[in-house]
Write an enzyme that holds these catalytic residues in place. Structure first.
Site, PDB file in Angstrom:
ATOM      1  N   TRP A 185       0.821  -1.216   0.000  1.00  0.00           N
ATOM      2  CA  TRP A 185       0.000   0.000   0.000  1.00  0.00           C
ATOM      3  C   TRP A 185       0.849   1.258   0.000  1.00  0.00           C
ATOM      4  O   TRP A 185       0.553   2.227  -0.705  1.00  0.00           O
ATOM      5  CB  TRP A 185      -0.980   0.017   1.165  1.00  0.00           C
ATOM      6  CG  TRP A 185      -2.141  -0.897   0.974  1.00  0.00           C
ATOM      7  CD1 TRP A 185      -2.485  -1.953   1.761  1.00  0.00           C
ATOM      8  CD2 TRP A 185      -3.130  -0.855  -0.077  1.00  0.00           C
ATOM      9  NE1 TRP A 185      -3.618  -2.571   1.265  1.00  0.00           N
ATOM     10  CE2 TRP A 185      -4.028  -1.919   0.140  1.00  0.00           C
ATOM     11  CE3 TRP A 185      -3.322  -0.024  -1.186  1.00  0.00           C
ATOM     12  CZ2 TRP A 185      -5.114  -2.177  -0.698  1.00  0.00           C
ATOM     13  CZ3 TRP A 185      -4.404  -0.276  -2.022  1.00  0.00           C
ATOM     14  CH2 TRP A 185      -5.288  -1.347  -1.776  1.00  0.00           C
ATOM     15  N   ASP A 222      -1.111   6.541   6.803  1.00  0.00           N
ATOM     16  CA  ASP A 222      -2.232   5.751   6.300  1.00  0.00           C
ATOM     17  C   ASP A 222      -2.544   4.711   7.378  1.00  0.00           C
ATOM     18  O   ASP A 222      -1.811   3.742   7.545  1.00  0.00           O
ATOM     19  CB  ASP A 222      -1.861   5.079   4.973  1.00  0.00           C
ATOM     20  CG  ASP A 222      -2.980   4.169   4.456  1.00  0.00           C
ATOM     21  OD1 ASP A 222      -4.024   4.056   5.123  1.00  0.00           O
ATOM     22  OD2 ASP A 222      -2.795   3.576   3.373  1.00  0.00           O
ATOM     23  N   LYS A 241     -12.385  -1.053   7.119  1.00  0.00           N
ATOM     24  CA  LYS A 241     -11.707  -2.110   7.878  1.00  0.00           C
ATOM     25  C   LYS A 241     -12.195  -2.156   9.329  1.00  0.00           C
ATOM     26  O   LYS A 241     -12.780  -3.131   9.740  1.00  0.00           O
ATOM     27  CB  LYS A 241     -10.195  -1.919   7.837  1.00  0.00           C
ATOM     28  CG  LYS A 241      -9.488  -2.508   6.623  1.00  0.00           C
ATOM     29  CD  LYS A 241      -9.696  -1.762   5.356  1.00  0.00           C
ATOM     30  CE  LYS A 241      -9.062  -2.406   4.153  1.00  0.00           C
ATOM     31  NZ  LYS A 241      -8.127  -1.559   3.428  1.00  0.00           N
TER      32      LYS A 241
HETATM   33  C1  PLP Z   1      -7.626  -1.026   2.165  1.00  0.00           C
HETATM   34  C2  PLP Z   1      -6.489  -0.117   2.203  1.00  0.00           C
HETATM   35  C3  PLP Z   1      -6.353   0.935   1.278  1.00  0.00           C
HETATM   36  C4  PLP Z   1      -7.282   1.075   0.095  1.00  0.00           C
HETATM   37  O1  PLP Z   1      -8.233   1.963   0.270  1.00  0.00           O
HETATM   38  P1  PLP Z   1      -9.437   2.185  -0.793  1.00  0.00           P
HETATM   39  O2  PLP Z   1     -10.526   2.635   0.095  1.00  0.00           O
HETATM   40  O3  PLP Z   1      -9.682   0.879  -1.492  1.00  0.00           O
HETATM   41  O4  PLP Z   1      -8.968   3.216  -1.731  1.00  0.00           O
HETATM   42  C5  PLP Z   1      -5.289   1.807   1.439  1.00  0.00           C
HETATM   43  N1  PLP Z   1      -4.387   1.636   2.423  1.00  0.00           N
HETATM   44  C6  PLP Z   1      -4.461   0.613   3.291  1.00  0.00           C
HETATM   45  C7  PLP Z   1      -3.432   0.452   4.353  1.00  0.00           C
HETATM   46  C8  PLP Z   1      -5.515  -0.293   3.209  1.00  0.00           C
HETATM   47  O5  PLP Z   1      -5.592  -1.320   4.083  1.00  0.00           O
END
Ligand code: PLP
Length: 392
Positions: free
Chosen positions: A123, A193, A219
Site C-alpha cells: 500500500w 495511512d 476495515k
Molecule cells: C484497504 C487499504 C487501502 C485502500 O483503500 P481504498 O478505500 O480501497 O482506496 C489503502 N491503504 C491501506 C493500508 C488499506 O488497508
C-alpha cells in the site's frame, strides 16, 4: 467433506473467493476488507430504518438532523482517539486511494517539493507511485529483491528537506504493523495511512509529530465510501491550485465538511462504531482484543513445526490486524483442502483477490468486528486441520 462432485475443484466457489458458505452455515468473515461489522453495530444499523427520525441514508446532508449526526460522530472519534484541538476531523470521498493523491496536492503547492515515503509494503508503494504525479517522491524502501516485504526500512537519516514523511502504520497485505509511531530525527510532519489499524491502538498525536492521519472506513470503523482524515491545522491553506475541491482539506473544512454531498449513511455508521467502541472500553480494549486474537494465531503457527508458516519472523512488527500464513509451505492441494474445509465450517475470506493478486499467503484479518470467540473457532479449525494432515 460433502463436496458436490459435479463441480470441478478449481471452479468451486470457495476457491474463487466466495464469501457465502454452504446454506444454513453462519459465515465467519475474515476478509481483509470490506468486512463484517461488529454484531452490535450491525443490529443498531438495522434499527436506524425504524427510528423516529429519518434514517441518514435519506436525510439531506444540510438538514439539522444530519448536521447533528455529523457533529456527534466527530465528537465520538475525538474522544475515542484522544484527538487534540490542534486537529480538524473530516470525512472525505475517494477511499484510501483518494488520499494517496490528496496528501501531496494539499501539502505541496508547487508540485516539485520533496516528500519522503517509507515503503514497507504494497500500500505504501502504491501511495508513493500515486504521489509521484504531484511531488518529488524520495523513498526509503524495505522491498526485498523478489518483491516481498518482511521488514521496515530504517527511519534514520531521512531527507531533512522533506515536506512530510509518509508511512503506512499497518501494511494490510504484507502483515507488517508499527505498534507505535516512530520519532523521526527530522522536523517534517508524519502523514499516516491508518486505514487498517485506526482505533485499534493509541496515537501520540503531538509527540509523534502527526500532521495528517487518514483511514478508509471499510476495515475497522464501518463500510466503504467514507474516509476519515485528521489534519493538523497549521498544515492547511497550502494546497496546489490543481487540487480538486473534493480532495482539498482547506475547502472542506471551511464549508463544515458539506462542500458537496457527504456520504451521510456511511458517516452515521462510523459514529455507531465509535459509540460501540467507547462502550466496550475504548481503544485500549480494542488493542487488548487485537493482541489476544493475533497471539492465538501466531502461537499456533509458530508451534506447528512448519506445518503453517508466516512470512514476518520479527515478532515486534507482526500485524495484529492481518495474519498472513501458508499451509505446508504453500502446497497447492493441501491449501485447497484447507480453504474448502474452512468454507464448510463458514470460515471465509482467508484468500481474497487484492490489486496485487492472491499472493503466496492466505490471510486472517482480525479487525474490530471480528470477535475473540470467532478467532478461536478459526484457531481450533487450524489445529484440527493440522492434526489430520501433518506427516510427522
Ligand atoms: C484497504 C487499504 C487501502 C485502500 O483503500 P481504498 O478505500 O480501497 O482506496 C489503502 N491503504 C491501506 C493500508 C488499506 O488497508
Amino acid at each position: 467433506m460433502h463436496l458436490d462432485s459435479s463441480i470441478a475443484v478449481d471452479q468451486h466457489p470457495a476457491l474463487l473467493g466466495s464469501l457465502v458458505p454452504p446454506k444454513g452455515v453462519k459465515p465467519l468473515n475474515f476478509s481483509p476488507g470490506p468486512t463484517s461489522l461488529a454484531a452490535d453495530v450491525e443490529a443498531e444499523i438495522k434499527s436506524l430504518f425504524d427510528a423516529e427520525r429519518m434514517c441518514s441514508m435519506y436525510l439531506s446532508h444540510r438538514s439539522p438532523e444530519f448536521v447533528d449526526i455529523l457533529h456527534n460522530t466527530v465528537k465520538q472519534f475525538r474522544i475515542a482517539m484522544d484527538i487534540p484541538d490542534q486537529y480538524e476531523i473530516l470525512y472525505m470521498h475517494g477511499g484510501g486511494h483518494g488520499q494517496f493523491a490528496a496528501v501531496p496536492l494539499n501539502l505541496c503547492p508547487q508540485g516539485n517539493e520533496k516528500a519522503t515515503y517509507i515503503v514497507n509494503g504494497t500500500w505504501s508503494k502504491r501511495a508513493a507511485s500515486e504521489a509521484s504525479k504531484y511531488c518529488n517522491v524520495v523513498t526509503a524502501s524495505s522491498e526485498n529483491p523478489d518483491g516481498t516485504f518482511t521488514s521496515n526500512p530504517s527511519f534514520e537519516n531521512l531527507d531533512p528537506e522533506s515536506k512530510y514523511v509518509y508511512l503506512c502504520s499497518n501494511e494490510t497485505v504484507n502483515g507488517i504493523e508499527l505498534h507505535q509511531l516512530p520519532k523521526l530525527g527530522i522536523d517534517a510532519p508524519l502523514v499516516i495511512d491508518a486505514s487498517s489499524d485506526f482505533t485499534t491502538k493509541h496515537i501520540d498525536w503531538l509527540g509523534a509529530n502527526v500532521g495528517i492521519l487518514y483511514a478508509c472506513a471499510s476495515k475497522n470503523i464501518g463500510h466503504p465510501g467514507a474516509t476519515m482524515c485528521i489534519i493538523r491545522k497549521d498544515l492547511l491553506g497550502n494546497s496546489s491550485k490543481f487540487c480538486p475541491g473534493v480532495l482539498c482539506y482547506t475547502t472542506n473544512i471551511k464549508e463544515g465538511n458539506l462542500w458537496n454531498t457527504i456520504a451521510t449513511f456511511n458517516v452515521e455508521v462510523t459514529g455507531i462504531y465509535a459509540k460501540w467502541l467507547l462502550a466496550q472500553g475504548g481503544v485500549q480494549e480494542m488493542e487488548r482484543r487485537a493482541i489476544i486474537k493475533s497471539d492465538r494465531l501466531y502461537k499456533l503457527i509458530d508451534q506447528s513445526n512448519g506445518f503453517y508458516s508466516t512470512p514476518i519472523t520479527d515478532h515486534a512488527i507482526r500485524s495484529r490486524m492481518n495474519v498472513p500464513f501458508d499451509v505446508a509451505g504453500g502446497d497447492a492441494s493441501l491449501t485447497n483442502d484447507f480453504i474448502l474445509q474452512a468454507w464448510e465450517k463458514g470460515i471465509v475470506g482467508l484468500r481474497t483477490l487484492t490489486p496485487f493478486g492472491t499472493g503466496k499467503y492466505m490471510r486472517a484479518s482480525l479487525y474490530n468486528g471480528v470477535s475473540v470467540e470467532n478467532t478461536g473457532i478459526l484457531a481450533s479449525f487450524m489445529e484440527a486441520f493440522m492434526n489430520a494432515n501433518k506427516t510427522k
